[in-house]
Design an enzyme around this catalytic site. Structure first.
Site, PDB file in Angstrom:
ATOM      1  N   ILE A 276       0.637  -1.262  -0.013  1.00 37.90           N
ATOM      2  CA  ILE A 276      -0.031  -0.039  -0.102  1.00 37.90           C
ATOM      3  C   ILE A 276       0.958   1.139   0.056  1.00 37.90           C
ATOM      4  O   ILE A 276       0.583   2.380  -0.711  1.00 37.90           O
ATOM      5  CB  ILE A 276      -1.191  -0.006   1.333  1.00 37.90           C
TER       6      ILE A 276
ATOM      7  N   ASP B 144     -11.711  -6.393   6.148  1.00 38.76           N
ATOM      8  CA  ASP B 144     -10.594  -5.502   5.675  1.00 38.76           C
ATOM      9  C   ASP B 144     -11.127  -4.672   4.394  1.00 38.76           C
ATOM     10  O   ASP B 144     -11.130  -3.313   4.667  1.00 38.76           O
ATOM     11  CB  ASP B 144      -9.202  -6.000   5.330  1.00 38.76           C
TER      12      ASP B 144
ATOM     13  N   LYS C  68      -5.853   2.623   7.475  1.00 37.63           N
ATOM     14  CA  LYS C  68      -7.128   1.923   8.028  1.00 37.63           C
ATOM     15  C   LYS C  68      -6.934   0.519   8.236  1.00 37.63           C
ATOM     16  O   LYS C  68      -6.097  -0.021   7.231  1.00 37.63           O
ATOM     17  CB  LYS C  68      -8.129   2.150   7.222  1.00 37.63           C
TER      18      LYS C  68
ATOM     19  N   SER D 202      11.171   0.241   8.338  1.00 36.68           N
ATOM     20  CA  SER D 202      10.446  -0.974   8.036  1.00 36.68           C
ATOM     21  C   SER D 202      11.430  -2.165   8.237  1.00 36.68           C
ATOM     22  O   SER D 202      12.549  -2.158   8.145  1.00 36.68           O
ATOM     23  CB  SER D 202      10.028  -1.170   6.561  1.00 36.68           C
ATOM     24  N   ARG D 203      10.628  -3.171   8.740  1.00 38.84           N
ATOM     25  CA  ARG D 203      11.539  -4.692   8.756  1.00 38.84           C
ATOM     26  C   ARG D 203      12.082  -5.306   7.601  1.00 38.84           C
ATOM     27  O   ARG D 203      13.132  -5.664   7.379  1.00 38.84           O
ATOM     28  CB  ARG D 203      10.668  -5.912   9.622  1.00 38.84           C
TER      29      ARG D 203
END
Lengths: 308, 308
Positions: free
Chosen positions: A15, A169, A91, A37-38
């Site tokens: 996203i 979702d 979201k 971020s991982r």
């Protein structure tokens, strides 16, 4: 014009690459200065393994966009709000309603802005649908959200985990539009289909009633191949409304009356800049509340196992 | 002293006979003037098959107590509030959080009082526990609510139906105390055990975290034979607190410091009269919100079938 807001992005996945980075790149209200971020990385800016490392290293940060799965969003939001950064929540804004209430309190206490973003509310024909419905007498409404999970969420294990919402979702996108354009409503019954090998539902049929007694149905299906449906229909005294394409096209009695190019994420970032400049928060929990109510009230069916 | 409030009772079952009628009989703030129920009857007053029939026939009614299962409470509450009667809701106040929000709006609009009653909050040692915890530094807390459903809810089919809450029916009592005596908290994980032949859980293990990071656990079990447990424990810098017996006894480091006879329903009706006289409502949805969050976030286990 004000100085650009120095923003960092956390949780670099699909996203972010599809929506957040293009929206931020075109928006002069922002300067993207870091990412955490991982696994993912953003080109041409400093990248960090964790939000803590990013906040420690990049003192100029004023705001962060949190795009990791909802199960991990609270900790990151708390860390950022405690460091007095404005926070944009992808979201759904959290894994529970109560934790987002807690974040609201913390944002107010620290004098920073919290934004629970609902991108579908910014789809191009949503405001036109809202205006139409507020001028008409509604008799009933139906939400039909049917898509192919293998196409839109391939191998996303988190979405099937407890707290991952499953078909809710995408369903919460429908609810974010419905709660914006229809009168206040609440769930009267729900049936949720859980694949026997998954912790979250693959389909759901929900009935609502509005305060003034109107019936609203919601049909969510994640196994829809062929044409995809993201439609809200309303039967009214001024004709049959169809808001289709996830809020992008509005037709009344079959006549297209509103269509323009999609710009949801640019609109979201415009709104976030507005609330940051105004020193306020924007956290509407109604869509998440309906999902929680559906899980609490809903009857559970066990259905065929799902494999990607 | 003011004139007694003329009250009607709706849904005449076990809780009404065990608690509401004895409490009302002793309270000079009320006069019980009618009852409505599909099956049960109250002696010496007019009885009606429905709330609508009761409201039509008994014009002097000022308030109603709604004691039917939660799945049917909204319609009755809406009917009563629309007729400008004050409304006492047995717990839980509704089948969804959103529907109770709707009732709050309606009560305010009609200028009458709405009371979401949580009887366990009025257990005799709850206020003493709250005072103790607010003066101490809490390290962790544990809620252990373990009872025998066959003893307390024999053959109550509604409690196992969708929206009947299952073991969260007693669990919400624990939550109504915990949300009153502990800092704000939210669920971080939950496991719910569903008997393979039932729509609601028979057991649940829930972990919470408070805003300031303290761990709180909740262990609900409906198959506990022998001694029953309705306990909230807290480890603090001023000693180990045990609030036991569903809020009736408070001990610190093993020393009993507060115990008095139980009077929950008399206290509830006292509170209801207070808010009616003051022209306000009292609707705290935190306990119900946690239940909804547990269902949304929780992992579902299927366990052995349950038969009464």
């Amino acid at each position: 014009m004000s100085q650009p807001i120095k923003i960092g992005i956390v949780g670099v996945g699909k996203i972010v690459r599809d929506q957040h980075l293009p929206a931020l790149a075109k928006d002069q209200d922002y300067r993207l200065v870091a990412a955490a971020s991982r696994h993912g990385k953003v080109d041409d800016i400093p990248n960090f393994p964790t939000i803590e490392a990013m906040l420690d290293a990049v003192a100029e940060l004023e705001a962060v966009s949190l795009c990791m799965p909802p199960q991990f969003r609270y900790d990151a939001a708390r860390t950022a709000l405690t460091a007095k950064k404005h926070v944009f929540l992808e979201k759904p804004p959290g894994a529970t309603v109560s934790e987002v209430e807690d974040l609201k309190t913390l944002a107010a206490h620290n004098g920073v802005s919290l934004f629970a973003s609902w991108h579908s509310r910014y789809a191009p024909a949503v405001e036109a649908a809202r205006a139409f419905l507020s001028s008409a007498r509604i008799r009933s409404a139906a939400i039909n959200w049917k898509e192919d999970v293998r196409r839109w969420h391939p191998n996303q294990e988190w979405i099937w985990a407890p707290g991952g919402f499953g078909v809710f979702d995408p369903g919460i996108n429908a609810l974010s539009i419905a709660t914006h354009i229809l009168p206040a409503m609440f769930i009267t019954s729900a049936v949720l289909d859980f694949p026997e090998n998954r912790a979250s539902p693959v389909a759901a049929r929900v009935t609502f009633r509005t305060s003034n007694g109107l019936p609203v149905t919601m049909d969510l299906d994640w196994l829809q191949t062929g044409p995809q449906s993201w439609d809200i229909l309303a039967d009214t005294d001024k004709g049959a409304m169809v808001l289709s394409g996830g809020g992008s096209k509005l037709a009344i009695d079959g006549k297209l009356i509103h269509e323009e190019p999609e710009a949801e994420y640019p609109m979201l970032y415009k709104r976030f800049a507005e609330i940051v400049r105004a020193g306020v928060s924007d956290v509407d929990l109604a869509p998440l509340q309906h999902v929680a109510d559906a899980f609490m009230l809903g009857k559970r069916n066990v259905v065929e196992a799902f494999f990607d």
